[in-house]
Enzyme design. Structure first.
Site, short mmCIF file in Angstrom:
data_model
loop_
_atom_site.label_atom_id
_atom_site.label_comp_id
_atom_site.label_asym_id
_atom_site.label_seq_id
_atom_site.Cartn_x
_atom_site.Cartn_y
_atom_site.Cartn_z
N GLU B 44 23.56 82.03 99.27
CA GLU B 44 24.07 82.93 100.20
C GLU B 44 24.08 82.32 101.52
O GLU B 44 23.42 81.67 102.15
CB GLU B 44 22.48 83.87 100.49
CG GLU B 44 22.62 85.02 101.50
CD GLU B 44 21.57 85.81 101.71
OE1 GLU B 44 20.48 85.17 101.21
OE2 GLU B 44 21.45 86.93 102.49
N LYS B 125 26.37 91.89 100.62
CA LYS B 125 24.99 92.32 100.63
C LYS B 125 24.78 93.81 101.04
O LYS B 125 25.43 94.13 101.94
CB LYS B 125 23.97 91.54 101.28
CG LYS B 125 22.52 91.93 100.96
CD LYS B 125 21.48 90.68 101.46
CE LYS B 125 21.42 90.31 102.74
NZ LYS B 125 20.43 89.12 103.00
N CYS B 161 20.96 88.31 97.05
CA CYS B 161 19.57 88.37 97.61
C CYS B 161 18.97 89.45 97.83
O CYS B 161 18.39 89.97 96.47
CB CYS B 161 19.67 87.56 98.99
SG CYS B 161 18.18 86.88 99.37
#
Lengths: 591, 591
Positions: B44, B125, B161
């Site tokens: 990430e 995300k 994530c």
């Protein structure tokens, strides 16, 4: 069309002191009742104080908040104040099942309506600010209600703080549902030039809601935040009706005439809130009968302050509340003869009175005669308590044990001074005030554990050029609540002389930094406006200076993190509202 | 059913060093290609490093991130690596109009797929963590896509994530949309005992999605965070397939066999994501032809570490990266002969080698003979560079100028030591390590600007009882990458003797604090578990001790804020994940 008198309690709660805040609510409600108000409105989270940060994640704290609310309702009734409805902020909980990403205990930034010994209804903030100094996604879950209660025939809606600022949500529903008055408890911190933004916002929301709006704001210092009050009331067309003072407590009484009477049916009604959520309007009735006609009081609109008065008043209030709320009786600071410590001493004298301000003159081998003279002159003018502690022998003792040169030797002197102040603080219980300004803090022109050692940093968010402005302003003005009586409390020589840290022979700030007029403009563009290096150069800043200064700023992050808290007066005060990684290899100049 | 070899790059980026991170991506992709992987997955925000905090609000920084991504895609192609698809995290922007409450520039915590010189697709995300050490509502807006790309006939989905941790959103859509493999770039910080939680989570999500899941995590220290790696791969039934080492960089190669082939139609498809949002699935095809059958490599599953090994390794990595990434060559610390400074010195020697560790023995009139002896013994065992700087004369010099007694006099000694270390740091460029442990930090048993002066605090989050455990463990073990070769590097006497600050004659820690076994259990319940006073007493803690200790903890907030950063190893390390107001009148004991 109906009349109504409301009392807006622009007050100063203390975070965590639920008992004292409750006492204050009772006292101020009594005052409101004596002044024949029909409704009293307190600020956001008044019973707990604001902001409470991680306390809100403690079950015992939220329990205490709810218990205090219910006790206060009963106590109002017991003390003969139960007929006067009270709107007050506190912390509640939503009773949601735990899930990842949801704050523990699902706390609510809540407000309640108290009447006749009961908590009549409860609501909570819908829009949670999570920018600048706010971290509310960390602490709260969203409310989804809009209570509208009928008071003497007028429908009064309640919305909390941020719900005014963001689009959609409860405030957007007021217009659809219909109300005669919207009351909004707030805890909105001071920021230079923010009052106009607030008034414009209130005017716009009043027009959208089609009703009058009463915005009541907290006042007082709380760590880095200063709440300025500036409670405002606008009518349904957005015109200013009343306004309280800034930086002072005030129970603002406002008489409304011609508020619409309502006969809408009580009950709960869902509304599309325009932000993807549904808001439940809860209509309830306290009293339908309009009040008997009475002669309204003249409207009170406090005079606005000029920019220097505003900032200076914010600093005084912040220092006073930090000292008092943390239980200190006195402060101590080093007085060099320079303008930063002179202004800091003056703010402290204004905040808590010169008899509680202790200054220490700590001359070194490099201190000039005029420095000592200017410091002594300030002591004479203000009547603060002064002592002299020469540092030369202590510096010598270090130098006998370790060899230090250049910057390390300069830092040592600043650190010896810091440790003397800390020692005297520990021995006598004074709070140490640091005297660094924002220009120094930004560029790292300061010694870690030296001039930065202490408990509170009054001018941490004041650029050097504004330090001079404030000093000049204070010499020409006094202000409400300033405790220092001296005429022209700051020696002119401290204001006009060239700045120097006096840590080596003939040192000048300009040896290390550009002139402050140039530096402060650049810092404002880089720090406050977040401009990149290309933009800065395009805006006319010298390219070499841009490279040099933004490198200084980026590398000083660790020092800033270790700096004591101080009152925030700009959007970015290097406190909780600007956070860089310490390990950071990003160089704006290569970007 | 198809085969696929993926390379998971468990790497250590540096925040803000986009050029170095890009170079690393190229090098590791080359390694993946040489090992005949069909897909390389990085972590990430790998190109920017993680976390970047307020850097993300700078237009120039986001511009640089996007530009670096595009340059890296072209460079891979230029360097003959364009045929190997690469998934990598970076920062992008959503292009939304500004509004109140939305982070400036609408940044995205993004991931992209690079192939044949192009950025083939981008995603971001969806779930933004805003608890513990995360403040992502402050920094990012939500993504709303789920890319699924066909690679040699297998559909591979990408999710970032936190989207694994929370219910609903892109990961919940994978099962509905159908994929053969879900790859998830992460930057998930270490926390004691978290690895089991992670593996269970991955297993659950894999079963929900009905496909294999490859979780690739960052490794390395970044200020207070330590990323532990622990990259894991599970199959569609949640069984562990492969696992990388903890606290070390590793390119984990995983061979899949029997992945489902897909013939789903490319295009975009909206899905209800179960959390009130709609996620757009974007299906695209890189290659439909399965790879030619090949012999899979044996699966690699790294051995797990025992609890002490894990914590100790985290501290070593954190110190190494803080030193290296901040550009220091060496460290300095005070060595008292006690266990805290002994352990800190050992961690430092393991992190950067004893030849770069400088210790200073600073005996005072109250130092015992065994203290000096134990310190000298550690120096002998480890081969660190030592010097002695007696503090008595410096303390005398202060006491000639100001009268200090009791605690103020004790603090003075600690401060003289702190200032000596800072002076030597400034003179020689060493990073000062502080040696305080979590039990002291929690209770305020520490001197502001004394033992707390420095740049990094390696055992800040280690309770005293764990300090002893780690010392014993280290004397019996070594570990991968520890640079200290000495046998039993810590003198036994430092481990077994009774703790004392030695700031007055015959002082013992137990004069001020309960025994550490008792204290640490209470601190764990109060600080980590947020138990209130009633719960603490109900759990068997002594009521008088509860009152005394939680008062100490609450009042020490200011000291903790001034403490240097240090590696986080528990849920609440008194860093960015526990925030109390300084002005706080809440007393848990009255609640």
């Amino acid at each position: 069309m109906a009349q109504l008198r409301i009392a807006l309690a622009q007050t100063n709660p203390t975070v965590g002191d639920l008992a004292a805040n409750a006492d204050r609510l009772i006292a101020w409600t009594r005052d409101a009742a004596e002044r024949e108000a029909h409704l009293a409105v307190f600020t956001e989270m008044f019973l707990t104080g604001y902001p409470v940060e991680d306390l809100v994640l403690r079950t015992s704290f939220v329990d205490a908040s709810i218990r205090t609310l219910e006790e206060v309702a009963r106590r109002l009734e017991r003390e003969g104040l139960g007929e006067l409805p009270v709107v007050v902020g506190y912390v509640d909980r939503a009773g949601l099942a735990p899930r990842v990403g949801q704050p523990k205990g699902a706390p609510l930034d809540a407000a309640a309506l108290l009447h006749r010994g009961e908590v009549v209804t409860r609501t909570a903030k819908h829009h949670l600010p999570n920018y600048g100094v706010f971290d509310e996604y960390r602490y709260f879950v969203r409310g989804d209600r809009l209570p509208i209660f009928r008071l003497h025939g007028v429908d009064v809606a309640i919305a909390v703080c941020e719900d005014l600022w963001q689009e959609g949500g409860p405030v957007s529903v007021v217009g659809q549902a219909g109300a005669g008055l919207l009351v909004a408890p707030n805890a909105s911190p001071y920021e230079k030039d923010k009052d106009d933004v607030r008034l414009e916002l209130c005017a716009r929301r009043a027009r959208e809601a089609g009703c009058a709006l009463a915005y009541v704001n907290q006042v007082g210092g709380q760590d880095e935040l200063v709440f300025d009050g500036d409670t405002v009331v606008v009518d349904g067309s957005g015109e200013l009706v009343a306004r309280a003072a800034k930086f002072e407590e005030e129970l603002l009484i406002v008489d409304f005439d011609g508020l619409p009477e309502s006969a809408a049916e009580p009950g709960t009604y869902p509304y599309d809130a325009g932000d993807g959520s549904t808001i439940t309007v809860e209509r309830l009735v306290l009293s339908s009968e309009p009040v008997a006609p009475y002669e309204p009081l003249p409207a009170r609109v406090a005079e606005s302050l000029d920019p220097s008065a505003e900032v200076y008043s914010a600093l005084v209030l912040a220092v006073r509340d930090y000292v008092v709320k943390n239980g200190f009786e006195s402060v101590i600071l080093g007085l060099s003869g320079g303008i930063d410590s002179a202004l800091t001493a003056t703010i402290a004298s204004d905040a808590i009175g010169p008899e509680r301000v202790n200054v220490v003159l700590m001359p070194s081998r490099y201190s000039s005669d005029h420095s000592v003279g200017d410091a002594e002159e300030l002591v004479r003018r203000q009547g603060v308590t002064a002592r002299v502690v020469p540092i030369a022998e202590i510096v010598n003792a270090y130098e006998k044990e370790i060899e230090l040169s250049g910057l390390a030797a300069e830092n040592l002197q600043a650190r010896v001074r810091g440790m003397i102040l800390m020692g005297l603080s520990n021995e006598h219980g004074h709070l140490v005030l640091t005297t660094g300004n924002k220009s120094e803090l930004a560029t790292g022109y300061s010694t870690l554990y030296g001039d930065s050692a202490g408990g509170f940093a009054p001018i941490k968010d004041v650029p050097k050029t504004m330090v001079w402005e404030l000093a000049r302003w204070r010499n020409d003005h006094s202000g409400p609540g300033f405790l220092l009586q001296a005429e022209r409390p700051i020696p002119e020589s401290s204001i006009v002389k060239e700045p120097s840290a006096e840590l080596r022979p003939d040192q000048r700030d300009t040896d290390s930094l550009p002139p402050y007029e140039v530096l402060d403009r650049l810092l404002d563009d880089y720090v406050e406006k977040d401009m990149g290096s290309r933009e800065l150069i395009a805006a006319g800043h010298d390219p070499a200076l841009v490279t040099r200064v933004i490198r200084l700023v980026d590398l000083a992050e660790y020092k800033r993190r270790q700096y004591p808290p101080g009152p925030k007066i700009t959007p970015k005060n290097f406190g909780r509202d600007r956070r860089l990684p310490i390990t950071n290899r990003w160089r704006e100049t290569t970007g």
